[in-house]
Design an enzyme around this catalytic site. Structure first.
Site, short mmCIF file in Angstrom:
data_model
loop_
_atom_site.label_atom_id
_atom_site.label_comp_id
_atom_site.label_asym_id
_atom_site.label_seq_id
_atom_site.Cartn_x
_atom_site.Cartn_y
_atom_site.Cartn_z
N TYR A 120 0.84 -1.19 0.00
CA TYR A 120 0.00 0.00 0.00
C TYR A 120 0.89 1.26 0.00
O TYR A 120 2.12 1.16 -0.06
CB TYR A 120 -0.95 -0.03 1.21
CG TYR A 120 -1.98 -1.14 1.11
CD1 TYR A 120 -2.94 -1.14 0.09
CD2 TYR A 120 -2.01 -2.19 2.02
CE1 TYR A 120 -3.89 -2.15 -0.01
CE2 TYR A 120 -2.96 -3.21 1.94
CZ TYR A 120 -3.90 -3.18 0.92
OH TYR A 120 -4.84 -4.18 0.83
N CYS A 153 -9.26 -24.31 9.70
CA CYS A 153 -9.21 -23.42 8.54
C CYS A 153 -8.35 -24.09 7.48
O CYS A 153 -7.30 -24.66 7.79
CB CYS A 153 -8.57 -22.10 8.95
SG CYS A 153 -8.09 -21.05 7.57
N CYS A 207 -13.58 -16.62 2.21
CA CYS A 207 -13.32 -15.28 2.78
C CYS A 207 -12.97 -14.28 1.69
O CYS A 207 -13.77 -13.39 1.37
CB CYS A 207 -12.26 -15.35 3.88
SG CYS A 207 -10.76 -16.24 3.44
N CYS A 250 -7.54 -21.62 2.42
CA CYS A 250 -7.82 -21.65 0.99
C CYS A 250 -8.18 -20.28 0.44
O CYS A 250 -8.01 -20.00 -0.74
CB CYS A 250 -8.97 -22.62 0.71
SG CYS A 250 -10.54 -22.14 1.46
N GLN A 265 -21.65 -39.17 -1.02
CA GLN A 265 -20.44 -39.33 -1.84
C GLN A 265 -19.16 -39.21 -1.03
O GLN A 265 -18.09 -39.60 -1.49
CB GLN A 265 -20.44 -38.26 -2.94
CG GLN A 265 -21.56 -38.48 -3.94
CD GLN A 265 -21.34 -37.61 -5.16
OE1 GLN A 265 -20.27 -37.61 -5.74
NE2 GLN A 265 -22.39 -36.87 -5.52
N ARG A 311 2.23 -2.20 11.02
CA ARG A 311 2.20 -3.46 10.25
C ARG A 311 3.17 -3.34 9.07
O ARG A 311 3.14 -2.33 8.35
CB ARG A 311 0.78 -3.73 9.74
CG ARG A 311 0.64 -5.14 9.18
CD ARG A 311 -0.80 -5.59 9.09
NE ARG A 311 -0.85 -7.00 9.49
CZ ARG A 311 -1.60 -7.93 8.93
NH1 ARG A 311 -2.42 -7.62 7.96
NH2 ARG A 311 -1.55 -9.17 9.34
N ALA A 314 -24.13 -32.35 3.41
CA ALA A 314 -24.98 -31.16 3.49
C ALA A 314 -26.30 -31.50 4.19
O ALA A 314 -26.78 -30.74 5.04
CB ALA A 314 -25.24 -30.61 2.10
N ARG A 326 -7.99 -16.05 9.52
CA ARG A 326 -8.97 -17.01 9.00
C ARG A 326 -9.32 -18.14 9.95
O ARG A 326 -10.45 -18.63 9.92
CB ARG A 326 -8.46 -17.57 7.66
CG ARG A 326 -8.46 -16.51 6.56
CD ARG A 326 -7.58 -16.93 5.42
NE ARG A 326 -6.22 -17.11 5.87
CZ ARG A 326 -5.25 -17.65 5.15
NH1 ARG A 326 -5.51 -18.07 3.94
NH2 ARG A 326 -4.03 -17.77 5.62
C1 LIG Z 1 -10.27 -11.87 2.97
C2 LIG Z 1 -9.02 -11.25 3.52
C3 LIG Z 1 -8.86 -9.88 3.53
C4 LIG Z 1 -7.72 -9.30 4.08
N1 LIG Z 1 -7.60 -7.93 4.07
C5 LIG Z 1 -6.49 -7.35 4.60
C6 LIG Z 1 -6.32 -5.94 4.59
O1 LIG Z 1 -7.15 -5.21 4.07
N2 LIG Z 1 -5.21 -5.42 5.16
C7 LIG Z 1 -4.26 -6.20 5.74
O2 LIG Z 1 -3.27 -5.68 6.26
N3 LIG Z 1 -4.38 -7.56 5.74
C8 LIG Z 1 -5.46 -8.13 5.19
N4 LIG Z 1 -5.57 -9.49 5.17
C9 LIG Z 1 -4.46 -10.33 5.68
C10 LIG Z 1 -4.71 -10.75 7.14
O3 LIG Z 1 -4.64 -9.67 8.02
C11 LIG Z 1 -3.68 -11.81 7.58
O4 LIG Z 1 -2.40 -11.23 7.56
C12 LIG Z 1 -3.69 -13.04 6.67
O5 LIG Z 1 -5.00 -13.49 6.47
C13 LIG Z 1 -2.84 -14.17 7.29
O6 LIG Z 1 -3.35 -14.55 8.53
P1 LIG Z 1 -4.27 -15.89 8.71
O7 LIG Z 1 -3.52 -16.99 8.05
O8 LIG Z 1 -4.40 -16.03 10.19
O9 LIG Z 1 -5.57 -15.62 8.02
C14 LIG Z 1 -6.71 -10.10 4.61
C15 LIG Z 1 -6.86 -11.49 4.60
C16 LIG Z 1 -8.00 -12.07 4.06
C17 LIG Z 1 -8.13 -13.57 4.05
#
Ligand SMILES: Cc1cc2nc3c(=O)[nH]c(=O)nc-3n(C[C@H](O)[C@H](O)[C@H](O)COP(=O)(O)O)c2cc1C
Length: 411
Positions: free
Chosen positions: A158, A326, A333, A329, A401, A204, A375, A303
């Site tokens: 970003y 989780c 999400c 995948c 299945q 971050r 299901a 996730r």
């Molecule tokens: C659907 C989705 C949207 C995300 N949006 C952002 C975001 O906008 N900004 C950000 O810093 N990280 C974002 N992330 C990353 C998460 O903060 C996190 O670093 C990433 O999912 C890994 O962690 P996890 O394996 O516990 O999910 C997003 C992740 C997912 C799956």
């Protein structure tokens, strides 16, 4: 150290549950209430700081005073569980969504992201001042709406990372070139936010952008040391960039688990600053390893808490039952967010639903479920939990299945 009831944090994840006004909806409040109970802190989805800087048409904003009431409701609901709330502030720069009419695209470069996106305008000094002021105003609004901590996004490709990254920043003035120049604007933003609010600040970063010539760990260790000198409370260490390496950003299952943990460990060791570990932390064993082997100061989870909102409750033995794992995948999400429907989950059907499907129904009814595959069985169980009378009909074997699945291993 941040004053949290424990060291578990919900990672910032875009939900896409708002409407085009960007206000907080009941759906946000329900979702964050549900995930927050056993956590030390929650980082709600990144807020847009100006309507022209949105990543999603359905993103929450912190750009104007019409958001105050909703944000206050959100923080007070999460505070009920004695959980702290962290406002994540991000300027997307050239990664603002080109499909949203009225969006603007500013960057340290005038080149677009290689994977697509709008052609950005190279930021002028005046625009840099405006951006600093946007961060300051948003941070003040976060403090006013009772957020406890501010997280500034310095990573993931970003705007601020577009300044830090030697691959992207091609300015020839004092904000481009060597490391000290590339971090100048990011530090100006931090200094301005720090003097405007009285809240702890965390940052971050991407420990590594995983691209040649991109942000690399040694510079991030150096930056973390500088941030420590500026009293930043912790560094939240992720990886990748939304432009070139999204699987690393989203920690897709194809990306090796633990690489981001190594980055966080090195930053913790060398910069001597508290770090937040994140990335595919989705089993009890992961939590044990991070606690015992990595000595993690904080553990951020995304996730796994969507797949099973009691994931940490179960790890802490406060909730009984098996963890619903989780898959990493990103189908439900990220897929849900990208499709415009909002965040869902492939393994948790409750996510994204307006009502709590496990609430007991007001009127009990008689149901017949025809077909006892996975299901059908899940539907029958859910109806039962909601207080209905259920008959489940299956001509052959329960499981449908899915009973064929083990056969694939025999080949
Ligand atoms: C659907 C989705 C949207 C995300 N949006 C952002 C975001 O906008 N900004 C950000 O810093 N990280 C974002 N992330 C990353 C998460 O903060 C996190 O670093 C990433 O999912 C890994 O962690 P996890 O394996 O516990 O999910 C997003 C992740 C997912 C799956």
């Amino acid at each position: 150290m941040l004053q949290l009831k424990n060291n578990f944090i919900f990672a910032p994840i875009k939900l896409g549950y708002s409407d085009k006004t960007g206000v907080v909806k009941q759906k946000h409040i329900d979702f964050y209430k549900r995930v927050s109970e056993y956590l030390g802190a929650v980082i709600p989805e990144p807020f847009y700081m100006d309507k022209a800087l949105r990543e999603l048409p359905t993103q929450m904003g912190i750009d104007s005073d019409d958001k105050i009431l909703g944000l206050q409701k959100l923080t007070s609901k999460i505070h009920e569980s004695n959980t702290k709330v962290i406002a994540h502030l991000n300027h997307p720069g050239r990664m603002a969504n080109p499909k949203i009419p009225g969006n603007i695209f500013l960057s340290s470069t005038d080149k677009p992201c290689e994977n697509g996106g709008a052609i950005p305008e190279r930021i002028t000094r005046q625009e840099m001042q405006n951006i600093i002021s946007l961060f300051v105003k948003s941070a003040i609004r976060a403090q006013k709406t009772n957020f406890d901590i501010i997280e500034l996004q310095f990573g993931h490709g970003y705007l601020i990372a577009q300044f830090i990254s030697p691959k992207v920043n091609d300015r020839t003035d004092e904000y481009g070139g060597n490391f000290e120049n590339r971090i100048k604007f990011p530090l100006q933003i931090l200094d301005a936010v720090k003097s405007a609010v009285d809240l702890p600040i965390i940052i971050r970063i991407s420990g590594d952008e995983i691209i040649p010539d991109g942000i690399k760990l040694p510079e991030m260790i150096k930056l973390s040391g500088i941030l420590k000198e500026k009293s930043v409370e912790a560094i939240h260490v992720s990886a990748g960039t939304v432009c070139n390496t999204p699987p690393w950003f989203f920690q897709h299952m194809f990306v090796p688990k633990g690489k981001t943990w190594e980055f966080a460990k090195k930053i913790k060791e060398h910069a001597k600053i508290h770090t937040i570990f994140v990335g595919q932390i989705n089993t009890r064993e992961d939590i044990e390893e991070l606690t015992n082997k990595f000595n993690a100061d904080y553990i951020a989870i995304g996730r796994a808490l969507i797949a099973d909102t009691d994931f940490i409750g179960k790890c802490l033995n406060k909730v009984a039952g098996n963890i619903r794992p989780c898959l990493a995948c990103a189908e439900g999400c990220l897929g849900g967010v990208k499709s415009g429907q909002g965040l869902q989950c492939l393994v948790n059907p409750q996510i994204g639903k307006e009502i709590d499907i496990f609430n007991v129904a007001e009127n009990s009814k008689n149901y017949a479920v025809v077909g006892g595959g996975l299901a059908g069985m899940e539907a029958a169980l859910t109806l039962k939990k909601r207080g209905h009378n259920v008959d489940l009909y299956e001509k052959n074997e329960l499981g449908g299945q899915f009973n064929l699945a083990p056969l694939t291993h025999k080949r």
